[in-house]
Scaffold this active site. Sequence first.
Site, PDB file in Angstrom:
ATOM      1  N   CYS A  43      48.571   6.299  63.863  1.00  0.00           N
ATOM      2  CA  CYS A  43      47.793   5.254  63.830  1.00  0.00           C
ATOM      3  C   CYS A  43      46.804   4.979  64.775  1.00  0.00           C
ATOM      4  CB  CYS A  43      48.786   3.930  63.525  1.00  0.00           C
ATOM      5  SG  CYS A  43      47.640   2.261  63.378  1.00  0.00           S
ATOM      6  N   ALA A 119      62.188  15.726  70.654  1.00  0.00           N
ATOM      7  CA  ALA A 119      63.368  15.305  70.495  1.00  0.00           C
ATOM      8  C   ALA A 119      64.002  15.977  69.196  1.00  0.00           C
ATOM      9  CB  ALA A 119      63.753  13.887  70.158  1.00  0.00           C
ATOM     10  N   GLY A 183      39.907  15.389  47.787  1.00  0.00           N
ATOM     11  CA  GLY A 183      40.642  13.833  47.776  1.00  0.00           C
ATOM     12  C   GLY A 183      40.060  12.775  47.834  1.00  0.00           C
ATOM     13  N   GLY A 185      41.079   9.589  47.987  1.00  0.00           N
ATOM     14  CA  GLY A 185      41.945   8.525  48.269  1.00  0.00           C
ATOM     15  C   GLY A 185      41.343   7.678  49.425  1.00  0.00           C
ATOM     16  N   GLY A 272      46.800  13.353  51.059  1.00  0.00           N
ATOM     17  CA  GLY A 272      47.821  12.958  50.955  1.00  0.00           C
ATOM     18  C   GLY A 272      48.605  13.196  52.459  1.00  0.00           C
ATOM     19  N   ARG A 273      49.754  12.629  52.760  1.00  0.00           N
ATOM     20  CA  ARG A 273      50.348  12.740  54.110  1.00  0.00           C
ATOM     21  C   ARG A 273      51.828  13.193  53.703  1.00  0.00           C
ATOM     22  NH1 ARG A 273      47.817  12.138  58.686  1.00  0.00           N
ATOM     23  NH2 ARG A 273      49.748  11.502  59.842  1.00  0.00           N
ATOM     24  N   ASP A 312      56.414   5.997  58.171  1.00  0.00           N
ATOM     25  CA  ASP A 312      56.136   6.912  57.089  1.00  0.00           C
ATOM     26  C   ASP A 312      57.145   7.819  56.553  1.00  0.00           C
ATOM     27  OD1 ASP A 312      53.575   5.779  57.335  1.00  0.00           O
ATOM     28  OD2 ASP A 312      52.638   7.483  57.898  1.00  0.00           O
ATOM     29  N   HIS A 443      33.076 -24.187  54.783  1.00  0.00           N
ATOM     30  CA  HIS A 443      31.782 -23.672  54.054  1.00  0.00           C
ATOM     31  C   HIS A 443      30.989 -23.430  55.332  1.00  0.00           C
ATOM     32  CE1 HIS A 443      28.471 -23.740  51.187  1.00  0.00           C
ATOM     33  NE2 HIS A 443      27.986 -24.375  52.006  1.00  0.00           N
TER      34      HIS A 443
HETATM   35  P1  FAD Z   1      53.362   7.650  63.264  1.00  0.00           P
HETATM   36  O1  FAD Z   1      52.510   6.856  63.386  1.00  0.00           O
HETATM   37  O2  FAD Z   1      53.034   8.965  62.362  1.00  0.00           O
HETATM   38  O3  FAD Z   1      54.150   8.089  64.441  1.00  0.00           O
HETATM   39  C1  FAD Z   1      55.217   9.095  64.682  1.00  0.00           C
HETATM   40  C2  FAD Z   1      55.430   9.407  66.196  1.00  0.00           C
HETATM   41  O4  FAD Z   1      56.383  10.318  66.142  1.00  0.00           O
HETATM   42  C3  FAD Z   1      54.293  10.318  66.533  1.00  0.00           C
HETATM   43  O5  FAD Z   1      53.508   9.917  67.917  1.00  0.00           O
HETATM   44  C4  FAD Z   1      54.740  11.744  66.919  1.00  0.00           C
HETATM   45  O6  FAD Z   1      54.277  12.423  67.792  1.00  0.00           O
HETATM   46  C5  FAD Z   1      56.189  11.369  66.994  1.00  0.00           C
HETATM   47  N1  FAD Z   1      57.225  12.263  66.893  1.00  0.00           N
HETATM   48  C6  FAD Z   1      57.599  12.849  65.405  1.00  0.00           C
HETATM   49  N2  FAD Z   1      58.436  14.026  65.707  1.00  0.00           N
HETATM   50  C7  FAD Z   1      59.071  13.758  67.142  1.00  0.00           C
HETATM   51  C8  FAD Z   1      59.939  14.312  67.787  1.00  0.00           C
HETATM   52  N3  FAD Z   1      60.815  15.082  67.057  1.00  0.00           N
HETATM   53  N4  FAD Z   1      60.263  13.920  69.090  1.00  0.00           N
HETATM   54  C9  FAD Z   1      59.263  12.921  69.594  1.00  0.00           C
HETATM   55  N5  FAD Z   1      58.289  12.409  69.100  1.00  0.00           N
HETATM   56  C10 FAD Z   1      58.182  12.746  67.852  1.00  0.00           C
HETATM   57  N6  FAD Z   1      47.493   2.778  58.064  1.00  0.00           N
HETATM   58  C11 FAD Z   1      47.212   1.494  58.044  1.00  0.00           C
HETATM   59  O7  FAD Z   1      47.982   0.482  57.780  1.00  0.00           O
HETATM   60  N7  FAD Z   1      46.043   1.000  57.853  1.00  0.00           N
HETATM   61  C12 FAD Z   1      44.633   1.828  58.204  1.00  0.00           C
HETATM   62  O8  FAD Z   1      43.790   1.569  58.333  1.00  0.00           O
HETATM   63  C13 FAD Z   1      45.179   3.203  58.304  1.00  0.00           C
HETATM   64  N8  FAD Z   1      44.340   4.238  58.476  1.00  0.00           N
HETATM   65  C14 FAD Z   1      44.424   5.487  58.611  1.00  0.00           C
HETATM   66  C15 FAD Z   1      43.717   6.256  58.813  1.00  0.00           C
HETATM   67  C16 FAD Z   1      43.950   7.784  59.103  1.00  0.00           C
HETATM   68  C17 FAD Z   1      42.923   9.057  59.029  1.00  0.00           C
HETATM   69  C18 FAD Z   1      45.373   8.153  58.509  1.00  0.00           C
HETATM   70  C19 FAD Z   1      45.848   9.685  59.070  1.00  0.00           C
HETATM   71  C20 FAD Z   1      46.416   7.015  58.577  1.00  0.00           C
HETATM   72  C21 FAD Z   1      46.010   5.901  58.354  1.00  0.00           C
HETATM   73  N9  FAD Z   1      47.054   4.953  58.329  1.00  0.00           N
HETATM   74  C22 FAD Z   1      46.685   3.649  58.157  1.00  0.00           C
HETATM   75  C23 FAD Z   1      48.143   5.326  58.188  1.00  0.00           C
HETATM   76  C24 FAD Z   1      49.118   4.946  59.496  1.00  0.00           C
HETATM   77  O9  FAD Z   1      48.421   5.716  60.458  1.00  0.00           O
HETATM   78  C25 FAD Z   1      50.497   5.346  59.283  1.00  0.00           C
HETATM   79  O10 FAD Z   1      51.204   4.605  58.257  1.00  0.00           O
HETATM   80  C26 FAD Z   1      51.432   4.785  60.554  1.00  0.00           C
HETATM   81  O11 FAD Z   1      50.938   5.683  61.597  1.00  0.00           O
HETATM   82  C27 FAD Z   1      52.772   5.208  60.510  1.00  0.00           C
HETATM   83  O12 FAD Z   1      53.528   4.788  61.609  1.00  0.00           O
HETATM   84  P2  FAD Z   1      55.022   5.591  61.828  1.00  0.00           P
HETATM   85  O13 FAD Z   1      55.308   4.880  63.187  1.00  0.00           O
HETATM   86  O14 FAD Z   1      55.703   5.854  60.888  1.00  0.00           O
HETATM   87  O15 FAD Z   1      54.425   7.010  62.273  1.00  0.00           O
HETATM   88  P1  NAD Z   2      45.626   9.261  49.388  1.00  0.00           P
HETATM   89  O1  NAD Z   2      47.077   9.531  48.681  1.00  0.00           O
HETATM   90  O2  NAD Z   2      45.156   7.958  49.590  1.00  0.00           O
HETATM   91  O3  NAD Z   2      44.632  10.110  48.548  1.00  0.00           O
HETATM   92  C1  NAD Z   2      44.809  11.622  48.196  1.00  0.00           C
HETATM   93  C2  NAD Z   2      43.858  11.804  46.916  1.00  0.00           C
HETATM   94  O4  NAD Z   2      43.811  13.218  46.942  1.00  0.00           O
HETATM   95  C3  NAD Z   2      44.372  11.355  45.703  1.00  0.00           C
HETATM   96  O5  NAD Z   2      43.417  10.530  44.849  1.00  0.00           O
HETATM   97  C4  NAD Z   2      44.947  12.563  44.705  1.00  0.00           C
HETATM   98  O6  NAD Z   2      44.716  12.106  43.414  1.00  0.00           O
HETATM   99  C5  NAD Z   2      43.658  13.615  45.277  1.00  0.00           C
HETATM  100  N1  NAD Z   2      44.181  14.972  45.347  1.00  0.00           N
HETATM  101  C6  NAD Z   2      45.538  15.271  45.603  1.00  0.00           C
HETATM  102  N2  NAD Z   2      45.674  16.700  45.223  1.00  0.00           N
HETATM  103  C7  NAD Z   2      44.132  17.253  45.067  1.00  0.00           C
HETATM  104  C8  NAD Z   2      43.652  18.355  44.981  1.00  0.00           C
HETATM  105  N3  NAD Z   2      44.164  19.559  44.875  1.00  0.00           N
HETATM  106  N4  NAD Z   2      42.300  18.467  44.861  1.00  0.00           N
HETATM  107  C9  NAD Z   2      41.600  17.266  44.803  1.00  0.00           C
HETATM  108  N5  NAD Z   2      42.213  16.070  44.997  1.00  0.00           N
HETATM  109  C10 NAD Z   2      43.376  15.985  44.993  1.00  0.00           C
HETATM  110  O7  NAD Z   2      45.928  10.190  50.581  1.00  0.00           O
HETATM  111  P2  NAD Z   2      45.167  10.160  51.954  1.00  0.00           P
HETATM  112  O8  NAD Z   2      43.667   9.622  51.787  1.00  0.00           O
HETATM  113  O9  NAD Z   2      45.487  11.694  52.516  1.00  0.00           O
HETATM  114  O10 NAD Z   2      45.719   9.167  52.893  1.00  0.00           O
HETATM  115  C11 NAD Z   2      47.100   9.350  53.288  1.00  0.00           C
HETATM  116  C12 NAD Z   2      47.899   8.282  53.468  1.00  0.00           C
HETATM  117  O11 NAD Z   2      47.210   7.464  54.720  1.00  0.00           O
HETATM  118  C13 NAD Z   2      47.616   7.047  52.271  1.00  0.00           C
HETATM  119  O12 NAD Z   2      48.296   7.037  51.239  1.00  0.00           O
HETATM  120  C14 NAD Z   2      47.908   5.537  52.844  1.00  0.00           C
HETATM  121  O13 NAD Z   2      49.106   5.455  52.977  1.00  0.00           O
HETATM  122  C15 NAD Z   2      47.622   6.094  54.756  1.00  0.00           C
HETATM  123  N6  NAD Z   2      46.119   5.704  54.835  1.00  0.00           N
HETATM  124  C16 NAD Z   2      45.783   4.116  54.793  1.00  0.00           C
HETATM  125  C17 NAD Z   2      44.585   3.647  55.204  1.00  0.00           C
HETATM  126  C18 NAD Z   2      44.368   2.096  54.960  1.00  0.00           C
HETATM  127  O14 NAD Z   2      45.411   1.500  54.955  1.00  0.00           O
HETATM  128  N7  NAD Z   2      42.932   1.776  54.981  1.00  0.00           N
HETATM  129  C19 NAD Z   2      43.756   4.504  55.592  1.00  0.00           C
HETATM  130  C20 NAD Z   2      43.828   6.054  55.706  1.00  0.00           C
HETATM  131  C21 NAD Z   2      45.246   6.214  55.061  1.00  0.00           C
END
Ligand code: FAD
Ligand code: NAD
Length: 464
Positions: A43, A119, A183, A185, A272-273, A312, A443
């Site tokens: 994040c 870890a 994608g 999404g 997706g992730r 996640d 307002h």
């Molecule tokens: P993470 O943030 O993934 O953190 C996991 C941590 O564990 C990492 O730092 C990693 O290095 C560490 N780790 C993993 N394995 C080990 C190990 N074995 N030993 C030590 N450390 C380890 N969510 C929103 O709510 N709003 C948004 O606007 C939003 N925008 C996003 C935009 C993008 C481009 C992306 C990719 C994601 C976005 N998300 C958003 C999703 C959000 O980032 C995740 O839902 C969130 O970070 C999940 O938190 P987490 O603590 O589960 O894991």
């Molecule tokens: P997503 O699930 O939002 O979107 C993935 C999209 O890819 C879907 O619409 C799916 O139909 C499409 N897709 C899948 N396989 C495909 C293929 N082979 N060819 C073409 N399209 C395909 O996933 P994301 O955008 O990678 O984001 C991952 C996750 O990160 C989100 O689900 C969300 O949980 C989190 N995220 C949240 C925010 C936010 O809260 N504003 C912002 C970014 C990311």
Amino acid sequence: MKDISCKLLVIGAGPGGYVCAIRAGQLGIDTVIVEAKKPGGTCLNVGCIPSKALIHAAEEYDRIVHLASGRNGLGIRTAKPEIDLSQTIAWKDTIVGRLNTGVSSLLKRAKVKVVNGHARFRDGKTVEVETETGRQVIRAENVVIATGSAPVELPNLPFGGSVISSTEALSLTEIPERLAVVGGGYIGLELGTAFAKMGAKVTVVEAQARILPQYDAELTRPVLKKLQALGIEVMTRAKAKGLAKAGGTLLVETESGSEVSLAADRILVTVGRRPVTQGWGMEELVLDMDGPFIRIDERCQTSMRGIYAIGDVTGEPMLAHRAMAQGEMVAEIVAGHRRVWDKRAIPAVCFTDPEIVAVGLTPEEAQKMGEVRIGHFPFSANGRAMTKLGEEGFVRVVARADNHLVLGIHAVGQGVSELSAAFGLALEMGARIEDIAGTIHSHPTQGEAFQEAALKTLGRELHI
Ligand code: FAD
Ligand code: NAD
């Protein structure tokens, strides 16, 4: 290196893990957190924060481009702007750096011990960490797995070269002339829109019938309209097949089965992730799974006593605020508090243009449970939205027809992400329509559309 023993060990310092550790420390629990990379996780480092920084910079640039066109109606004239993406990225990095330091300070203040390294479980109570100075063994009464998620890689389009994930997209120093986004999404549309505003020719390739399939069509319509206005080409029911041999071209299979070649300098894959369940010794444990995710109960407990999982790695919705709420709850459970996951709703916000907010049930979901009332108020009838040139979109309230309990609140419009707090609070407090309709809203604000949508479900709307 001397072994460490503690009451709570947290693996991963993303929003789930670091919040859990801070709260545990505040509660006087002897806590250790292990992080392989930087505090803040996906994040803070390569997700929510850097993407919103880039989106903001792109919006500012686009706004000035629009003003410079002289066709803005506001009477403002300005010279044509320029954007230097390397400077934008450097600015973004300073924000990330400040927040990294902030998280480290909060952990320190809560007296949490931070161990840097990767870890790996030896057994359910023992973890080994590869640190820069050697192997550290940590024994803990309770362990929280907060290892997060990573981008999904398409087998026919592996990351590398011109094929990038969101992580690389957030560190580009040059705006690609032609960007193909696979994608449509969250990430694809948030970042695709930002790059289009900065001047890239963007094409979105989405496998489903429409963009953002996780939201209902009424909410995504204004977003699609804006994508078109920005010149973004959207291909739906289309699948990326791979790169053409010559390179620089993405092959796409369309709905009709024909193949289209898309010339692209960069191909951003955002399909997706996936949970990070490998590389940390899960095979040493006996954890029940829920598909690819770790199965948890309403206390975030896994199938092994004393092992919790949050964020996640435990499944959808993969959102930072869900991970944080789980982390806080688990810390309190470890401290002996009686806590259970009793949230009514997890707000979802998509930072597209316009933004989308969804809290609770959609009209379709609510209708399956019984008779409902739906109130809809457009921003075209909201004074504040007009003054901000943000007339596109609406607020929608869905409530039970019998007792007027609010079941869902949605909005699409400029800046509506900030309304998500009010929407979430209303649902969490069990608001009836009359509670929202009877609350004085300042307002002129866009929030008035929330009150008007509630009034409309009662047939008492005032400004439309
Ligand atoms: P993470 O943030 O993934 O953190 C996991 C941590 O564990 C990492 O730092 C990693 O290095 C560490 N780790 C993993 N394995 C080990 C190990 N074995 N030993 C030590 N450390 C380890 N969510 C929103 O709510 N709003 C948004 O606007 C939003 N925008 C996003 C935009 C993008 C481009 C992306 C990719 C994601 C976005 N998300 C958003 C999703 C959000 O980032 C995740 O839902 C969130 O970070 C999940 O938190 P987490 O603590 O589960 O894991
Ligand atoms: P997503 O699930 O939002 O979107 C993935 C999209 O890819 C879907 O619409 C799916 O139909 C499409 N897709 C899948 N396989 C495909 C293929 N082979 N060819 C073409 N399209 C395909 O996933 P994301 O955008 O990678 O984001 C991952 C996750 O990160 C989100 O689900 C969300 O949980 C989190 N995220 C949240 C925010 C936010 O809260 N504003 C912002 C970014 C990311």
